[in-house]
Design an enzyme around this catalytic site. Structure first.
Site, PDB file in Angstrom:
ATOM      1  N   LYS A   3       0.965  -1.234  -0.078  1.00 57.06           N
ATOM      2  CA  LYS A   3      -0.016  -0.045  -0.182  1.00 57.06           C
ATOM      3  C   LYS A   3       0.846   1.339  -0.130  1.00 57.06           C
ATOM      4  O   LYS A   3       0.557   2.152  -0.560  1.00 57.06           O
ATOM      5  CB  LYS A   3      -0.807   0.188   1.291  1.00 57.06           C
ATOM      6  CG  LYS A   3      -2.017  -0.977   1.292  1.00 57.06           C
ATOM      7  CD  LYS A   3      -3.131  -0.675   2.265  1.00 57.06           C
ATOM      8  CE  LYS A   3      -2.729  -0.839   3.807  1.00 57.06           C
ATOM      9  NZ  LYS A   3      -2.351  -2.365   3.997  1.00 57.06           N
ATOM     10  N   CYS A  21     -12.766   1.903  16.131  1.00 56.57           N
ATOM     11  CA  CYS A  21     -11.406   1.134  15.896  1.00 56.57           C
ATOM     12  C   CYS A  21     -10.383   1.080  17.292  1.00 56.57           C
ATOM     13  O   CYS A  21      -9.606   0.160  17.551  1.00 56.57           O
ATOM     14  CB  CYS A  21     -10.540   1.381  14.658  1.00 56.57           C
ATOM     15  SG  CYS A  21      -9.683   3.018  14.791  1.00 56.57           S
ATOM     16  N   MET A  22     -10.445   2.167  18.198  1.00 57.63           N
ATOM     17  CA  MET A  22      -9.669   2.358  19.371  1.00 57.63           C
ATOM     18  C   MET A  22     -10.093   2.611  20.383  1.00 57.63           C
ATOM     19  O   MET A  22      -9.377   2.555  21.395  1.00 57.63           O
ATOM     20  CB  MET A  22      -8.840   3.456  18.815  1.00 57.63           C
ATOM     21  CG  MET A  22      -7.668   3.191  17.605  1.00 57.63           C
ATOM     22  SD  MET A  22      -6.754   1.603  17.585  1.00 57.63           S
ATOM     23  CE  MET A  22      -5.901   1.696  19.102  1.00 57.63           C
ATOM     24  N   MET A  70      -7.539  -5.027  16.298  1.00 50.28           N
ATOM     25  CA  MET A  70      -9.145  -5.164  16.435  1.00 50.28           C
ATOM     26  C   MET A  70     -10.087  -6.087  17.015  1.00 50.28           C
ATOM     27  O   MET A  70     -11.087  -6.156  17.563  1.00 50.28           O
ATOM     28  CB  MET A  70     -10.055  -4.852  14.968  1.00 50.28           C
ATOM     29  CG  MET A  70      -9.375  -3.742  14.282  1.00 50.28           C
ATOM     30  SD  MET A  70      -9.833  -2.136  15.231  1.00 50.28           S
ATOM     31  CE  MET A  70      -8.366  -1.092  14.990  1.00 50.28           C
ATOM     32  N   GLY A 112      -5.300   1.011  13.926  1.00 57.44           N
ATOM     33  CA  GLY A 112      -5.337   0.953  12.483  1.00 57.44           C
ATOM     34  C   GLY A 112      -4.976   1.794  11.864  1.00 57.44           C
ATOM     35  O   GLY A 112      -4.367   1.788  10.810  1.00 57.44           O
ATOM     36  N   GLN A 113      -5.448   3.265  12.138  1.00 53.96           N
ATOM     37  CA  GLN A 113      -5.595   4.367  11.334  1.00 53.96           C
ATOM     38  C   GLN A 113      -4.301   5.366  11.484  1.00 53.96           C
ATOM     39  O   GLN A 113      -3.678   5.094  12.553  1.00 53.96           O
ATOM     40  CB  GLN A 113      -6.724   5.181  11.274  1.00 53.96           C
ATOM     41  CG  GLN A 113      -7.920   4.211  11.121  1.00 53.96           C
ATOM     42  CD  GLN A 113      -9.217   5.252  11.184  1.00 53.96           C
ATOM     43  OE1 GLN A 113      -9.636   6.018  10.155  1.00 53.96           O
ATOM     44  NE2 GLN A 113     -10.079   5.437  12.232  1.00 53.96           N
TER      45      GLN A 113
HETATM   46  S1  SF4 Z   1       2.121   2.675   7.224  1.00 58.98           S
HETATM   47 FE1  SF4 Z   1       1.091   0.684   7.011  1.00 58.98          FE
HETATM   48  S2  SF4 Z   1       0.234   0.737   4.793  1.00 58.98           S
HETATM   49 FE2  SF4 Z   1       1.997   2.348   5.162  1.00 58.98          FE
HETATM   50  S3  SF4 Z   1       3.741   1.445   4.108  1.00 58.98           S
HETATM   51 FE3  SF4 Z   1       3.622   0.980   6.532  1.00 58.98          FE
HETATM   52  S4  SF4 Z   1       2.551  -0.864   6.873  1.00 58.98           S
HETATM   53 FE4  SF4 Z   1       2.183  -0.309   4.758  1.00 58.98          FE
END
Ligand code: SF4
Lengths: 76, 771
Positions: free
Chosen positions: B87, B176-177, B361, B398-399
């Site tokens: 990503k 999420c948190m 989560m 998560g975010q």
């Molecule tokens: S912050 Fe998360 S989504 Fe972005 S490169 Fe690192 S592991 Fe991948």
């Protein structure tokens, strides 16, 4: 104007044939590994339709075991 | 040398393939070809945090002309040391999807009509005023995001809480948190993990509780694998409800019945005490024992209220409580053998082993989310394995800025940037910094997220501004909340970058500037604040979320509180915001330093980052050089007596399967960004339902067959995946939620943890029918 790259794996003992076949295809550039059975394939096509047709034809090659995408960019 | 943009992208494409090949075949060579040197003069590389997950990898974004064209890992960032996941590598492509919102839209006669942004902002301000005049300040609300940059959340809080005077401020981090927050607050009195990612390099044992790090936190997972590779004794144990890529890489994987982690954690503590593995010195000096309320409900009904109350007890009462959780009893509840529970206890109990527990989560999206957070802390507190390198109970975020923008800025109904609205001292401080009368700040919290959307449905809220989040995909029991948002008399403003099911219900769409199109800050899982500068121009009339809020606030008469100039407002906001945290317990780094470095951890005291909190060896806020849990009035961490209680809904005759939902590596949340990145989209083009092979046989389905998944709330038809990347046990199905074509949250249940108010997306009852 999509540009994609893949790792292309030949079927057993068919690496040379895969190199030949891919090299002969328009819009394809390849870098073959000299010590592993894998090729880097770069496709650079004028539009999405051509890209799709090209990938479909590549997937039909008898010498190809599998194709895994490593990069994709469509909007230039 | 000057290279064209096309040549550059071709080079990137070849290099990505080469990196993949080098990873899979160490020592591979390509005759006569070497990856390109991309350090061309025409490419400017600048640092930024990744805008996807809460790991907070440092990236270097390459800009050619006015366009971001490439990404590489930032070797100067201690988080990822030059590595990224798929990503991250493709993240700049998210800026350039064809259907990007570049202008504002206003609904006229049912149709969205392009509108100059200034006019759209006028309309937003006038509709807000109208609602406040007609139905009161608490009839308007803002719903933000852990993907908000810190100045966005800070401005929203100041505008809504300080100027308008409503506590109707929530963010999707509630989903999420929130249980991680209440877990920290109830045990330590202060939020956020005490440790840092250096724990990964120092631990001997990793126990992951219901999280699939290989897909959700891949860079941290690689760091864990690298530690194991370099030291033969390191072990990774995966406690999970379904087999995943993480299970495959772990040394052992134990599958437990949903919700039964509560019983397992208690049984581990039972064993630790039984075998005299308690760190007596640590416990006697640094731990207190508390009992909370039990049978606390599930929040499925409107207006649900619950307030916990801690009653002090002693170690003997705790021991007595744990008698209900022998490994044999826990085996019956969890399905994990007593032998394996004893094995886990022995790992935690071994004084020679440094243990790090990770969760995300699985523990947080849990109707007893606060409790299970408390119970894992109990294990670390009993053994004294906390706040030293490698000994760490660690909730991963998560975010990208759930910590920075939601937990630290406090964009939740009960919170202020420092403290809670209920406390006079916190209101006084906020009023002083914000330049508003103290009476403006309402001392009563209003609605948490689920209740806020219920209030929208009921009509108590009639104006909602949603910034950079997609609740019309993510709310559990979604149908009710979507129908509510569409009811007559509701006015919905959506600040977004691409069309989503949420922008579909909007009356006004404001085009947002994204990530490196504006300046901002994120805060990651390990208390690291990361600055990014604007690297490329905003498209069309897109506007930074912070600036949108400021523009509307000024239109409503709050020019005095938002006096900043467009070329320096982010710096001004940062300088104002950090006044809230100006103590050794939470001091933030100055703006100039954040611009220079690839992230700085707080508390930042006397020019130094604090790696481990609550331990005087590392944390200058402690009284001496030993542990000091200064968040609690007694300077001790609290062990909580929390029992096992069943989930809100369990499989029965009519609905015989568990439904579990979650993410996949390639897609970020609801996929509104990653589905527009070709490589990520093609890797996982649509969602699917994972079914156990035996269940598939009984149902008569094979891979790619269609099944209908139904609950008491809704149904969805999707393709089957058997033995794919995840494999649920018999009696469970798993569905990734990234795909808006399959709204799995129409099926899920809006039950939540009564303490954190965080919904449980991991457990409800469904039936399956072959289509
Ligand atoms: S912050 Fe998360 S989504 Fe972005 S490169 Fe690192 S592991 Fe991948």
């Amino acid at each position: 104007m999509p540009i994609f790259s893949f790792l292309a794996y030949p079927k057993k003992s068919m690496k040379d044939q895969l190199i030949r076949e891919l090299s002969a295809m328009k819009y394809c550039e390849i870098k073959a590994s000299e010590n592993q059975d894998v090729l880097i394939l770069l496709t650079d096509t004028p539009d999405e339709k051509t890209n799709k047709n090209l990938i479909d034809s590549i997937k039909e090659l008898k010498s190809l075991q599998s194709l895994s995408m490593t990069f994709g960019h469509t909007d230039l | 040398m000057t290279i064209t943009r096309r040549d550059f992208i071709r080079s990137m494409a070849l290099d990505s393939a080469a990196v993949a090949a080098f990873t899979m075949f160490p020592g591979i060579s390509f005759a006569g070809w070497k990856p390109t040197d991309l350090s061309s003069d025409s490419i400017q590389w600048s640092k930024t945090p990744c805008r996807f997950c809460g790991t907070g990898c440092g990236l270097l974004v390459g800009v050619s002309g006015k366009r971001a064209v490439a990404v590489k890992g930032d070797p100067n960032c201690s988080v990822n040391k030059g590595l990224c996941c798929v990503k991250g590598y493709h993240s700049v492509q998210v800026l350039y999807g064809r259907d990007r919102f570049k202008t504002a839209y206003v609904r006229k006669n049912g149709k969205m009509v392009p509108t100059p942004i200034e006019k759209a902002l006028d309309l937003v301000a006038s509709r807000m005023k109208e609602s406040i005049e007609k139905t009161g300040k608490d009839s308007i609300a803002i719903y933000g995001s852990g993907q908000w940059s810190i100045p966005d959340g800070y401005t929203a809080s100041k505008f809504f809480k300080g100027c308008i005077g409503t506590n109707n401020v929530e963010a999707n981090a509630r989903l999420c948190m929130a249980s991680a927050v209440t877990g920290c607050l109830t045990t330590f009195g202060l939020d956020e993990p005490m440790g840092c990612y250096e724990d990964i390099d120092n631990a001997d044992v990793f126990i992951t509780w219901g999280n699939n790090m290989a897909e959700m936190h891949p860079v941290l997972f690689s760091r864990m694998l690298a530690n194991r590779k370099s030291k033969t004794h390191v072990r990774i144990i995966d406690l999970t409800t379904r087999s995943t890529r993480s299970s495959q890489a772990a040394d052992k994987s134990f599958i437990f019945n949903p919700q039964s982690d509560l019983a397992i954690a208690n049984a581990i503590c039972y064993e630790i005490i039984k075998n005299n593995w308690v760190n007596q010195d640590f416990v006697s000096k640094h731990v207190s024992f508390y009992k909370g309320k039990t049978h606390i409900g599930y929040g499925t009904e409107d207006h649900f209220k619950f307030k916990d109350k801690g009653e002090a007890v002693d170690f003997n009462a705790y021991k007595e409580f744990l008698k209900d959780y022998t490994p044999e009893i826990a085996e019956k509840i969890s399905g994990v053998s007593a032998e394996n529970i004893k094995y886990l206890a022995a790992l935690y109990g071994d004084p020679e082993k440094k243990v790090t527990s990770f969760w995300t989560m699985g523990m947080n999206q849990h109707t007893r989310g606060t409790w299970i957070n408390n119970l894992v802390y109990n294990i670390h507190l009993l053994t004294g394995k906390i706040s030293t390198p490698g000994n760490s109970p660690f909730s991963l975020t998560g975010q990208p800025s759930a910590c920075g923008t939601v937990r630290e800025v406090g964009t939740l109904t009960h919170k202020l940037p420092h403290g809670v609205v209920m406390k006079e001292k916190a209101r006084k401080l906020a009023a002083k910094i914000w330049g508003v009368p103290e009476s403006n700040i309402d001392p009563k919290p209003t609605y948490h997220t689920v209740e806020m959307f219920r209030a929208l449905d009921r009509g108590e809220i009639n104006f909602m501004w949603i910034q950079v989040t997609n609740p019309m995909v993510t709310m559990p029991n979604l149908r009710r909340y979507r129908n509510g948002a569409k009811k007559d008399g509701r006015f919905i403003v959506v600040s977004e970058i691409y069309p989503t099911p949420t922008s579909d219900v909007a009356d006004v769409i404001l085009p947002s500037a994204l990530w490196v199109e504006r300046e901002g800050f994120f805060g990651n899982s390990e208390r690291r604040t990361q600055h990014n500068e604007q690297l490329v121009p905003k498209p069309g009339e897109a506007m930074c979320n912070t600036w949108q809020l400021i523009q509307v606030a000024r239109r409503m008469g709050f020019e005095k509180q938002f006096p900043w100039k467009e070329d320096s407002y982010i710096e001004d906001i940062w300088n104002e915001y950090i006044k809230f945290h100006d103590t050794p317990k939470h001091r933030m780094a100055p703006y100039k330093l954040l611009r220079e470095r690839s992230g700085v951890q707080w508390p930042f005291v006397n020019g130094k980052e604090t790696r481990w909190r609550y331990n005087g060896k590392y944390d200058p806020a402690c009284r001496d050089d030993t542990w000091d849990f200064y968040g609690k009035p007694d300077h001790k961490a609290w062990i909580w007596l929390r029992p096992y209680e069943p989930p809100a809904e369990s499989p029965d005759r009519e609905y015989p399967f568990w439904l579990n939902t979650g993410r996949v590596l390639e897609h970020w949340h609801t996929g509104s960004m990653t589905r527009r990145i070709p490589i990520l989209h093609r890797a996982v083009p649509e969602s699917y339902v994972e079914i156990n092979q035996e269940d598939a046989k009984t149902l008569g389905v094979v891979n790619k067959s269609l099944v209908k998944i139904s609950s008491r709330r809704g149904s969805v038809v999707m393709k089957v995946s058997i033995n794919g990347r995840g494999n649920p046990p018999k009696g469970m199905v798993f569905v990734p939620f990234f795909d808006e074509s399959y709204l799995i949250n129409e099926v899920t249940l809006d039950a939540f943890c009564p303490i954190s108010k965080q919904p449980d997306y991991k457990k409800c009852a469904v039936k399956l029918e072959k289509v």
